[in-house]
Design an enzyme around this catalytic site. Structure first.
Site, mmCIF file in Angstrom:
data_model
loop_
_atom_site.group_PDB
_atom_site.id
_atom_site.type_symbol
_atom_site.label_atom_id
_atom_site.label_comp_id
_atom_site.label_asym_id
_atom_site.label_seq_id
_atom_site.Cartn_x
_atom_site.Cartn_y
_atom_site.Cartn_z
ATOM 1 N N GLY A 135 65.805 36.106 33.538
ATOM 2 C CA GLY A 135 64.585 35.771 32.811
ATOM 3 C C GLY A 135 64.295 34.285 32.826
ATOM 4 O O GLY A 135 63.135 33.862 32.914
ATOM 5 N N ASP A 136 65.342 33.466 32.765
ATOM 6 C CA ASP A 136 65.153 32.014 32.796
ATOM 7 C C ASP A 136 64.686 31.552 34.172
ATOM 8 O O ASP A 136 63.839 30.649 34.283
ATOM 9 C CB ASP A 136 66.448 31.310 32.409
ATOM 10 C CG ASP A 136 66.848 31.587 30.970
ATOM 11 O OD1 ASP A 136 65.948 31.800 30.134
ATOM 12 O OD2 ASP A 136 68.060 31.593 30.676
ATOM 13 N N GLY A 163 58.991 44.892 38.117
ATOM 14 C CA GLY A 163 58.023 43.814 38.280
ATOM 15 C C GLY A 163 57.585 43.249 36.941
ATOM 16 O O GLY A 163 58.399 43.024 36.054
#
Length: 301
Positions: free
Chosen positions: A251-252, A224
């Site tokens: 991540g993007d 998370g």
């Protein structure tokens, strides 16, 4: 209003290694490292932080405005963005070099080894933040060093709230330069390793860092993420993916969700819940720009 995305536009070359890197790299011999990995599976994808984040924002129904530079070979990437409904008005073309190239080798435990050729990205500072566009929020993601610095200064001067996302660009900056970027930013987002590195460079912990910002988010992959505000941390639980296929661009996708939520005026924790959903969605698909968002799942965040 638009969401400005300063960062790289790149071609990703992704190779899959069937083993585990740790079984082929001797920790006590890193100073003599010479290793080769057999990668039977290979593919090329549209990538780069700005391209990937813009894709995520567009999937969520937003209006992304990438601020980037491509090379002489970037024409078909620009055409694809336009087909997706993403403006290329502020993507410059440098005719004397190639578009940035990223080569990623992934092992069977989703560890990655990456080599990056900046190409046209090194000229990104010549492409300034537009002054004539209604921009609600922005992000400064990995790019050329001068571009990250100048775009941060320009956004701050224009009064546009923005996320500082140093990512793999962090080693480019010394402590004083990083502190300046933190001072300019409204929010900062980091993965767990980047958070450790940044705090070590600056000499204080996450709680102290969060007090200098409106919010700090530290993503924890399958665990998370942490949302830090005024020195207090709230852990936002993960969303279980339907499959673990490819971590490239997770991540993007997460940052695209963050920007969407901020543009909508959401609380940072709600933004993080959507980010965890987007990361889980992306990891179940190969490539950074090949997933489709479920509107009902977004509404439930």
């Amino acid at each position: 209003m638009s969401i400005l995305i300063s960062g790289s536009v790149a071609f990703d070359h992704i190779l899959e290694f069937g083993g585990h890197f740790a079984e082929h790299i001797l920790p006590d011999q890193l100073d003599k490292l010479s290793v080769s990995f057999l990668t039977p599976q290979m593919r090329s994808d549209y990538g780069g932080c700005a391209g990937n984040i813009a894709y995520a924002v567009r999937q969520l129904g937003g209006t992304p405005l990438p601020l980037a530079t491509v090379g002489q070979d970037g024409g078909h990437y620009l055409e694809r963005l336009r087909q997706l409904g993403i403006s290329t008005e502020h993507i410059a073309v440098a005719q004397d070099c190639y578009t940035a190239q990223c080569t990623i080798v992934t092992d069977n435990r989703q560890n990655q080894i990456t080599a990056f050729h900046p190409g046209a990205m090194a000229q990104a500072h010549l492409n300034p933040v537009p002054q004539d566009k209604p921009i609600a929020v922005a992000i400064v993601s990995p790019n050329g060093k001068e571009a990250m610095q100048q775009h941060s200064e320009q956004l701050h001067a224009a009064g546009i709230p923005f996320v500082f996302d140093p990512g793999q660009g962090m080693p480019l900056f010394n402590a004083e330069e990083l502190q300046r970027l933190i001072d300019l930013a409204t929010w900062t987002t980091l993965n767990e390793y980047e958070a450790l590195l940044l705090c070590e460079k600056l000499g204080y912990d996450r709680a102290a860092l969060s007090r200098q910002l409106r919010g700090l988010v530290v993503t924890l992959a399958e665990a998370g993420c942490e949302v830090w505000r005024d020195g207090n941390c709230e852990v936002v639980p993960p969303v279980a993916p339907t499959a673990v296929v490819d971590p490239t661009g997770c991540g993007d996708a997460w940052r695209g969700a963050l920007l969407h939520g901020l543009e909508q005026g959401w609380d940072l924790v709600r933004c993080a819940r959507l980010g965890n959903y987007m990361g889980a969605l992306k990891v179940a698909h190969r490539g950074p720009q090949n997933y489709q968002v479920d509107a009902e799942a977004v509404a439930a965040c």
